[in-house]
Design a protein around this motif. Sequence first.
Motif, PDB file in Angstrom:
ATOM      1  N   ARG A 140       0.830  -1.215   0.000  1.00 32.59           N
ATOM      2  CA  ARG A 140       0.000   0.000   0.000  1.00 32.59           C
ATOM      3  C   ARG A 140       0.859   1.257   0.000  1.00 32.59           C
ATOM      4  NH1 ARG A 140      -1.455   3.050   4.179  1.00 32.59           N
ATOM      5  NH2 ARG A 140      -1.050   1.446   5.753  1.00 32.59           N
ATOM      6  N   VAL A 141       2.012   1.219   0.701  1.00 27.17           N
ATOM      7  CA  VAL A 141       2.805   2.447   0.850  1.00 27.17           C
ATOM      8  C   VAL A 141       3.974   2.526  -0.133  1.00 27.17           C
ATOM      9  CG1 VAL A 141       2.141   2.694   3.267  1.00 27.17           C
ATOM     10  CG2 VAL A 141       4.291   1.502   2.693  1.00 27.17           C
ATOM     11  N   GLY A 142       4.053   1.607  -1.100  1.00 29.51           N
ATOM     12  CA  GLY A 142       5.023   1.781  -2.171  1.00 29.51           C
ATOM     13  C   GLY A 142       6.152   0.790  -2.272  1.00 29.51           C
ATOM     14  N   PHE A 143       6.158  -0.250  -1.444  1.00 27.66           N
ATOM     15  CA  PHE A 143       7.168  -1.299  -1.592  1.00 27.66           C
ATOM     16  C   PHE A 143       6.740  -2.253  -2.704  1.00 27.66           C
ATOM     17  CE2 PHE A 143       8.263   0.384   2.461  1.00 27.66           C
ATOM     18  CZ  PHE A 143       9.581   0.047   2.706  1.00 27.66           C
ATOM     19  N   GLU A 144       7.711  -2.662  -3.521  1.00 29.10           N
ATOM     20  CA  GLU A 144       7.421  -3.566  -4.626  1.00 29.10           C
ATOM     21  C   GLU A 144       7.856  -4.996  -4.361  1.00 29.10           C
ATOM     22  OE1 GLU A 144       8.195  -2.223  -8.660  1.00 29.10           O
ATOM     23  OE2 GLU A 144       8.625  -0.224  -7.867  1.00 29.10           O
ATOM     24  N   TYR A 145       8.820  -5.191  -3.462  1.00 29.66           N
ATOM     25  CA  TYR A 145       9.361  -6.523  -3.193  1.00 29.66           C
ATOM     26  C   TYR A 145       9.444  -6.779  -1.694  1.00 29.66           C
ATOM     27  CZ  TYR A 145      11.215  -6.888  -8.022  1.00 29.66           C
ATOM     28  OH  TYR A 145      11.360  -6.959  -9.383  1.00 29.66           O
ATOM     29  N   ALA A 146       9.411  -8.059  -1.339  1.00 30.39           N
ATOM     30  CA  ALA A 146       9.728  -8.522   0.005  1.00 30.39           C
ATOM     31  C   ALA A 146      10.637  -9.736  -0.137  1.00 30.39           C
ATOM     32  CB  ALA A 146       8.459  -8.896   0.766  1.00 30.39           C
ATOM     33  N   LEU A 147      11.579  -9.897   0.787  1.00 36.16           N
ATOM     34  CA  LEU A 147      12.506 -11.032   0.753  1.00 36.16           C
ATOM     35  C   LEU A 147      12.331 -11.888   1.996  1.00 36.16           C
ATOM     36  CD1 LEU A 147      14.961 -12.651  -0.299  1.00 36.16           C
ATOM     37  CD2 LEU A 147      16.429 -10.987   0.853  1.00 36.16           C
TER      38      LEU A 147
END
Length: 377
Positions: A49-56
């Motif tokens: 929602r706040v603009g992150f495109e990836y998670a690891l």
Amino acid sequence: MTDNAPTHEPLKFAYWVPNVSGGLVISSIEQRTDWGLDYNVELARTAERVGFEYALSQVRYASSYGAAQQHESTSISLALLLATEKLKVISAIHPGIWHPAVLAKFINTADQFSHGRAAVNVVSGWFKDEYTDLGLEWLEHDERYERAAEFIQILRGLWTQEKFSFHGKYYDITDFTLRPFPYEVPGRAHPDIFQGGNSTAARLNGGAYADWYFSNGKDFDGFTEQYDDVTRIAAEHGRRTRFGLNGFVIQRDSRAEAEEQLREIIAHADGGAVEGFRKSVQQAGNATADKKGMWADSTFDDLVQYNDGFRTQLFGDAEQIAERIIEYKKRGVDLFLLGFLHFQEELERFGETVIPIVRELETDLARTGDPIGVARG
């Protein structure tokens, strides 16, 4: 030959999934985070929602160094993909524990279910006990990266070719086809392949084979040295590798407050756990011929954040952090992989306050034509 120069594309932001207990610093200081599924689903939804495109999603198997509990990376990655709509989730995996065809098949399924949002980070492995205690073969440093290079080539081959064959030192595959292929995404050949490290062998893999090269936390000069080396290798192979940089964010109302928070984190460090971690990881650098490896030059204070995130110095108020991020972009960073002390609230604050400033500064950068990838100061 693919153009290897950095572009004015918007920076991408990723965060470490806290699927391992203990938070991202080896310290007894309060960390408002949780390794459970419900917390991580809420965090993932906040992040996109706040603009992150990836998670690891992190990978650990044996309980160690303050991480007593851990969820397996591909499992929690799939859960987060199914709970979100836009977020891409990267699963960290170990060659030698996974067979590349089995991993490729799993990612195909996750990618189909998520409409093209699965990715992998191929981790060559530094924790010897995770192999030997399970009766698995332990390879020395450069051999682990040779195996990882084959692993990456097989992933790409199985994701893009029918009747794929590969005959290498570690893997032997003949006329193998995986169906279904990954989800078809315009402009994407296959799921993103990340790979990190610091050693000469890691840089070769990053430039010659991976789509993305992850760097541990670095100051400007440290990142530039890696960027130049990996970019040269990529150009020699007719490729472009994109760059991710690890950073631990301490966003407060002032730089002084942020630095005070950093001192408190280090003052409450679990000395035994940090030393145990250091002894395990720094043998990686010492095992190489040129003594250049991940964590080889990390101090005790650096290792309190176990991927050297303090070294990137993302400390201060929103504007100060955004300005430093832009200076890294000028040096060739394409993606920031970020960690936080209090994950939910601090990630949300970062997305709502820092990312908009970064976007404004990127617009200014593009308008003025300030060169990207050549800053050296």
